[in-house]
Design an enzyme around this catalytic site. Structure first.
Site, PDB file in Angstrom:
ATOM      1  N   SER A 157      42.862  30.339  33.484  1.00  0.00           N
ATOM      2  CA  SER A 157      42.477  31.626  32.850  1.00  0.00           C
ATOM      3  C   SER A 157      42.764  32.010  31.199  1.00  0.00           C
ATOM      4  O   SER A 157      42.254  31.150  30.480  1.00  0.00           O
ATOM      5  CB  SER A 157      43.168  32.887  33.655  1.00  0.00           C
ATOM      6  OG  SER A 157      43.030  34.097  33.266  1.00  0.00           O
ATOM      7  N   ASP A 181      38.575  28.536  35.499  1.00  0.00           N
ATOM      8  CA  ASP A 181      38.038  29.790  35.142  1.00  0.00           C
ATOM      9  C   ASP A 181      38.872  30.503  33.824  1.00  0.00           C
ATOM     10  O   ASP A 181      39.596  31.624  33.983  1.00  0.00           O
ATOM     11  CB  ASP A 181      38.412  30.728  36.300  1.00  0.00           C
ATOM     12  CG  ASP A 181      37.284  31.754  36.409  1.00  0.00           C
ATOM     13  OD1 ASP A 181      36.079  31.473  36.373  1.00  0.00           O
ATOM     14  OD2 ASP A 181      37.747  33.056  37.036  1.00  0.00           O
ATOM     15  N   ASP A 200      37.309  20.837  21.434  1.00  0.00           N
ATOM     16  CA  ASP A 200      38.752  21.059  21.529  1.00  0.00           C
ATOM     17  C   ASP A 200      39.471  19.777  22.130  1.00  0.00           C
ATOM     18  O   ASP A 200      40.580  19.601  22.152  1.00  0.00           O
ATOM     19  CB  ASP A 200      39.163  22.271  22.353  1.00  0.00           C
ATOM     20  CG  ASP A 200      38.753  23.455  21.759  1.00  0.00           C
ATOM     21  OD1 ASP A 200      38.800  23.584  20.366  1.00  0.00           O
ATOM     22  OD2 ASP A 200      38.461  24.537  22.429  1.00  0.00           O
ATOM     23  N   HIS A 251      39.156  35.302  41.024  1.00  0.00           N
ATOM     24  CA  HIS A 251      39.892  34.523  39.825  1.00  0.00           C
ATOM     25  C   HIS A 251      40.507  33.139  40.362  1.00  0.00           C
ATOM     26  O   HIS A 251      40.636  32.321  39.853  1.00  0.00           O
ATOM     27  CB  HIS A 251      40.479  35.539  38.905  1.00  0.00           C
ATOM     28  CG  HIS A 251      40.595  35.163  37.568  1.00  0.00           C
ATOM     29  ND1 HIS A 251      39.815  34.469  36.726  1.00  0.00           N
ATOM     30  CD2 HIS A 251      41.770  35.298  36.628  1.00  0.00           C
ATOM     31  CE1 HIS A 251      40.298  34.227  35.464  1.00  0.00           C
ATOM     32  NE2 HIS A 251      41.570  34.838  35.385  1.00  0.00           N
TER      33      HIS A 251
END
Length: 450
Positions: A157, A181, A200, A251
């Site tokens: 998250s 997620d 990244d 989630h």
């Protein structure tokens, strides 16, 4: 006697065992969240020799940590927003499963003091500072001989973006970032520099499970896995009356799917496709670009497809799951050739029978067109893998409840097992299906035509 025995057992332990204590994840409560917490980052080390007992690392004196072996790869586990302050329920499980993959350093990045705050905006701001802290630690690792390519950041998250910030600070030289997620709120209109993105790390893999709520829409890795389209997950509540689960179930499913993949109990194959609807319509069930390797599989080992994915550019892959462990659905490609006088529209229900047991696939995401001499390809997904398949039954539902029932003639129907290519194809030839009525048949080898 009992007290004397207890006294002896405690006092006569070796001094190292008597003094041994574990460093645990920071456990806060709602009081801390109401008051607010000031960011403080703790790094808890786990290895195969201390899986049950974390050791907090100094940010600067790595040589004083005998368990921290810089010649091993290092995985950092980074949690997200903690609105209640409680430790994540999945931390211990993830640590143990990572240790089973290979001999590595596993560092839990505990930034609960900073993530636990009723003001989500404050937690978002803290990700930047926490990323600076973690960047400094990894630079110290590098100075003491650890290559950046051996570092794997696993962010959940808000932790996925925190991992992205660390990777950006290190110019994308981190070996791998896994985003589970990535958080959506306050990141929906963010530029690549303001969120996780493929630059990244040397390899970035992302799993989406809640894009229509707490997760982030779009593609943000070299490979993006979309479970059930990346939004609503099977088995999760659909109404607010379910309480907390209504808000977090979709989630959190990203973590549980990743855990399952590490446990080797579910092999979740992703099919490269431009959209979820194309995937459901059976248009993307081959992996030509990945040959001779099979389609990519979610989890720790997805990095074996890295070179192919870097050549292909950003790749979206889709897969479907069941509501419970082991989450895996059984996939068949179904090819039909129809020959009927009248154009009909409908949805298809297919059952596979083995003895008295059956499993059903409902292909009802859209109406299908059945007309004279038309080839139709379907993706049929079953919750169970029944073997051997002794009988197949199907029904074409057109919604016609008045008037005559029309008949649809199937010149050929072929079932291709996608998950088990070693299994033979199953066929049947020249079947008459009356709309809204179930017809059953015994599958035959596809090289026979009675």
């Amino acid at each position: 006697n009992v007290f004397l025995s207890l006294f002896v057992r405690i006092c006569c332990l070796p001094s190292s065992a008597a003094s041994e204590s574990c460093d645990n994840f920071t456990d806060l409560n709602l009081t801390h969240c109401f008051i607010g917490t000031i960011l403080y980052v703790r790094l808890l080390l786990y290895t195969r020799s201390n899986l049950e007992c974390g050791r907090e690392l100094s940010h600067h004196h790595l040589s004083s940590q005998p368990l921290f072996n810089l010649s091993r790869p290092t995985a950092f586990v980074i949690h997200g927003y903690r609105p209640t302050g409680a430790p994540p329920i999945w931390i211990d499980h993830l640590v143990h499963l990572l240790a089973e993959q290979e001999d590595m350093n596993i560092i839990v990045v505990d930034w609960n003091q900073g993530a636990a705050n009723l003001n989500y905006y404050t937690a978002v701001l803290n990700t930047r500072e926490a990323a600076q802290n973690l960047t400094g630690f990894i630079l110290t690792m590098q100075e003491e001989g650890a290559p950046l390519s051996s570092v794997h950041l696993i962010g959940v998250s808000l932790g996925a973006h925190l991992a992205g910030f660390v990777g950006a600070n290190l110019k994308g030289k981190i070996g791998r970032i896994t985003g589970l997620d990535p958080a959506g709120p306050m990141f929906t209109s963010a530029t690549p520099e303001e969120r996780l993105d493929p630059s990244d790390a040397m390899f970035v893999d992302v799993l989406h499970t809640d894009m229509n709520s707490f997760g982030l829409r779009g593609a943000h890795g070299h490979i993006d896995f979309y479970a059930n389209g990346g939004a609503d997950q099977p088995g999760c509540p659909k109404t607010i009356f379910a309480g907390k689960s209504y808000f977090v179930c979709d989630h959190q499913r990203s973590v549980f799917l990743f855990l399952c993949s590490l446990n080797r109990t579910c092999s979740l194959t992703g099919y490269p496709c431009s959209s979820y609807s194309d995937y459901l319509e059976g248009r993307c069930l081959q992996c030509e670009a990945f040959k001779p390797a099979p389609c990519p599989v979610l989890g720790y080992d997805v990095s074996q497809w890295r070179d192919t994915l870097l050549k292909l550019g950003q790749t979206k892959v889709f897969f479907s799951t069941t509501a419970t462990l082991p989450y895996k659905k059984l996939n068949y490609r179904v090819d039909m050739v129809t020959w009927n006088q009248y154009l009909r529209w409908g949805v298809v229900y297919i059952r596979l029978h083995s003895g008295r047991t059956f499993t059903e696939a409902r292909i009802d995401h859209k109406l299908l067109r059945f007309e004279q001499y038309t080839s139709t390809r379907l993706l049929a997904q079953f919750d169970e893998d029944l073997q051997p398949v002794q009988k197949i039954s199907m029904r074409i539902s057109t919604g016609n409840v008045i008037g005559p029932r029309y008949k649809i003639r199937l010149l050929r129907i072929r079932f291709t097992p996608l998950d088990h290519p070693e299994r033979p194809l199953m066929c049947r030839f020249d079947i008459i299906v009356e709309e809204n009525m179930e017809v059953a048949f015994r599958p035959l080898p596809c090289n026979s035509n009675p």
